[in-house]
Motif scaffolding. Structure first.
Motif, mmCIF file in Angstrom:
data_model
loop_
_atom_site.group_PDB
_atom_site.id
_atom_site.type_symbol
_atom_site.label_atom_id
_atom_site.label_comp_id
_atom_site.label_asym_id
_atom_site.label_seq_id
_atom_site.Cartn_x
_atom_site.Cartn_y
_atom_site.Cartn_z
ATOM 1 N N THR A 1 0.821 -1.215 0.000
ATOM 2 C CA THR A 1 0.000 0.000 0.000
ATOM 3 C C THR A 1 0.857 1.268 0.000
ATOM 4 O OG1 THR A 1 -0.134 -0.089 2.426
ATOM 5 C CG2 THR A 1 -1.925 -1.126 1.175
ATOM 6 N N ASN A 2 2.152 1.115 -0.240
ATOM 7 C CA ASN A 2 3.032 2.274 -0.283
ATOM 8 C C ASN A 2 2.780 3.044 -1.579
ATOM 9 O OD1 ASN A 2 5.621 3.706 -1.152
ATOM 10 N ND2 ASN A 2 6.103 3.178 0.982
ATOM 11 N N ILE A 3 2.264 4.272 -1.451
ATOM 12 C CA ILE A 3 1.869 5.056 -2.631
ATOM 13 C C ILE A 3 3.048 5.317 -3.555
ATOM 14 C CG2 ILE A 3 0.905 7.250 -3.414
ATOM 15 C CD1 ILE A 3 -1.155 5.454 -2.176
ATOM 16 N N THR A 4 4.188 5.663 -2.985
ATOM 17 C CA THR A 4 5.364 5.956 -3.813
ATOM 18 C C THR A 4 5.766 4.734 -4.632
ATOM 19 O OG1 THR A 4 6.169 7.569 -2.199
ATOM 20 C CG2 THR A 4 7.764 6.711 -3.783
ATOM 21 N N TYR A 5 5.751 3.564 -3.996
ATOM 22 C CA TYR A 5 6.091 2.327 -4.706
ATOM 23 C C TYR A 5 5.093 2.048 -5.831
ATOM 24 C CZ TYR A 5 6.684 -2.652 -5.651
ATOM 25 O OH TYR A 5 6.864 -3.856 -6.276
ATOM 26 N N ILE A 6 3.798 2.246 -5.561
ATOM 27 C CA ILE A 6 2.756 1.999 -6.570
ATOM 28 C C ILE A 6 2.942 2.932 -7.764
ATOM 29 C CG2 ILE A 6 0.272 2.017 -7.031
ATOM 30 C CD1 ILE A 6 1.145 -0.214 -5.163
#
Length: 376
Positions: free
Chosen positions: A33-38
Motif C-alpha cells: 500500500t506504499n503510494i510511492t512504490y505503486i
C-alpha cells in the motif's frame, strides 16, 4: 497480447501477480500500500509497454492506461475493486493515455453523472429541453451587428443548465450528435425565417458542426432541404468547423466544396489552436477564420499572443478572408484589436449568448437596415 503479457509477467515477484482479464485488459494485484512504490511501478509498466514491438519486421507501438484502486480503503468486494480500477483507467484514457489514475469518489461521481446524462440526453429532444441561444457578432468600430452564432443549450428540469462542453462529447460518443445536429440546423433556419418575417434585417447566422456530423452522409442534403423549406438565402447560413476537424482533408474538403456549391458560408473556429498548414488552408473553400478566445484573453499580457493575433489577421488579409475575434471582454481588448485592424468580434463585452426573447428585447427591430448595440 502475448508479447504484452510477457512484459507484464516480468514484473511478477512475491508481492506482484499478473492476470489476463480479457481482451486488451490485464489485472495486476500488488500486496503493498506504499503510494510511492505503486506510482513508480505504474510508471515503469507504462515505460516497458511503450517500447516498440517487432511483428514480422514491422515496429508497433502500444499505449497504456492504468487505473488503480485499493483494498480495503475503497471496498472489501473484489468485483467493486475491479470496477473502481476500471473507472480510474477510463479517466487515464481521457487524459491522453500512457498515464495512470487513482480511483476516488470524484471519479465515481463523474462516471455516474456521465451515465445519467447519456440516458437523459436520449430524451432531451423529445422533451423539448434543448434550446438555441444566439451571440451577436459586431462591427468593432460601430457596434453594428453583422451576424450571430447559434449555440445549443440543455436545460434539464432537475439538473438545471448543462454546459455543452459536458453533453456534446457524450452526444459525439453515442452518435446522438447526428439527430441533435439535424434539429439545430432546422431550428436555426426556422428562427431565421421568423426574424425575417418580423422585419429584422437579414443577418448571417453560424452553426457549429462537429467531426461526427461531417461523417453523416445526409449533412449537405439536410442543409440544402432546410434552406429551401424556410426560403433562406444560403449565403446567410454559415457553418463553423474547428481547425482540428479539417485535418482529414480527404473527408472535409469534398463536403466543404459541396456546401459552397449551394452557397453556404464556411468559417474555421478556434483558428490557431490546431495543426492546419497554410498549404492546406489555401485549398479550403472558406470565408472566415475566428481567432480563439484564449489569444484574445491574453492579448495584452503576453507578447506572443499579440504576435499570434497579428499573424492570423495577416493570414486572413492575404487569403482574402474575414477575421472574427472571439471572447472580447474588456474595452482595452476591443481598442487593441481595433489598433491591429481587426474589424469583427464577439464576446461578453457586447453580449453573452442569449435566448430568442432576450435578443428581441435587447435588440429591437431597427428603423434602418442595421441593428446596433447602444452602450452608455
Amino acid at each position: 497480447m502475448k508479447n504484452v503479457a510477457k512484459r507484464l509477467l516480468s514484473f511478477e515477484d512475491k508481492m506482484i501477480n499478473v492476470y489476463h482479464h480479457g481482451g486488451d485488459e490485464f489485472i495486476i494485484i500488488i500486496q503493498c500500500t506504499n503510494i510511492t512504490y505503486i506510482k513508480e511501478l505504474a510508471a515503469a509498466i507504462i515505460k516497458r509497454i511503450q517500447e516498440p514491438y517487432s511483428i514480422n519486421g514491422i515496429e508497433i507501438w502500444i499505449t497504456t492506461s492504468i487505473g488503480i484502486s485499493f483494498y480495503p480503503h475503497h471496498t472489501h468486494d473484489i468485483t467493486d475493486l475491479i470496477k473502481f480500477a476500471d473507472t480510474a483507467m477510463y479517466y487515464a484514457k481521457l487524459d491522453g493515455k500512457n498515464t495512470y489514475k487513482f480511483f476516488n469518489e470524484e471519479l465515481e461521481w463523474k462516471i455516474e453523472r456521465k451515465s445519467r446524462l447519456e440516458s437523459e440526453l436520449r430524451k432531451a429532444l423529445i422533451n423539448k429541453e434543448l434550446h438555441m441561444f444566439y451571440q451577436p457578432k459586431f462591427q468593432l468600430d460601430s457596434f453594428e451587428i453583422v451576424g450571430m452564432e447559434a449555440l445549443i443549450r440543455w436545460e434539464h428540469p432537475e439538473l438545471g443548465l448543462i454546459s455543452p462542453t459536458e453533453f456534446i462529447p457524450i452526444a459525439e460518443e453515442t452518435g446522438l450528435i447526428i439527430d441533435i445536429g439535424k434539429w439545430v440546423i432546422h431550428e436555426v433556419l426556422r428562427q431565421m425565417r421568423t426574424w425575417q418575417d418580423q422585419g429584422y434585417p437579414c443577418m448571417r447566422v453560424s452553426v457549429n458542426v462537429s467531426s461526427r456530423q461531417f461523417r453523416d452522409k445526409d449533412l449537405v442534403q439536410t442543409i440544402r432541404s432546410g434552406l429551401v423549406i424556410f426560403h433562406i438565402d444560403p449565403n446567410l447560413f454559415e457553418i463553423e468547423i474547428t481547425e482540428s476537424e479539417i485535418a482529414d482533408t480527404e473527408l472535409t474538403i469534398p463536403i466543404l466544396k459541396s456546401l459552397k456549391e449551394i452557397g453556404v458560408s464556411i468559417s474555421i473556429d478556434d483558428f490557431g489552436t490546431g495543426y492546419s498548414s497554410l498549404n492546406v488552408l489555401k485549398d479550403l473553400p472558406i470565408d472566415t477564420i475566428k481567432i480563439n478566445q484564449s489569444f484574445v484573453r491574453d492579448l495584452l499580457e503576453h507578447p506572443k499572443e499579440n504576435l499570434l493575433v497579428m499573424a492570423i489577421l495577416e493570414i486572413g488579409n492575404i487569403l482574402g478572408l474575414k477575421v472574427v475575434a472571439e471572447g472580447i471582454e474588456t474595452e482595452k481588448q476591443l481598442q487593441h484589436l481595433l489598433m491591429l485592424n481587426c474589424r469583427i468580434g464577439q464576446g461578453y463585452y457586447f453580449s453573452k449568448p442569449i435566448k430568442v426573447n432576450e435578443f428581441e428585447s435587447k435588440f429591437p427591430k431597427a428603423t434602418t437596415s442595421e441593428l446596433s448595440l447602444i452602450r452608455a
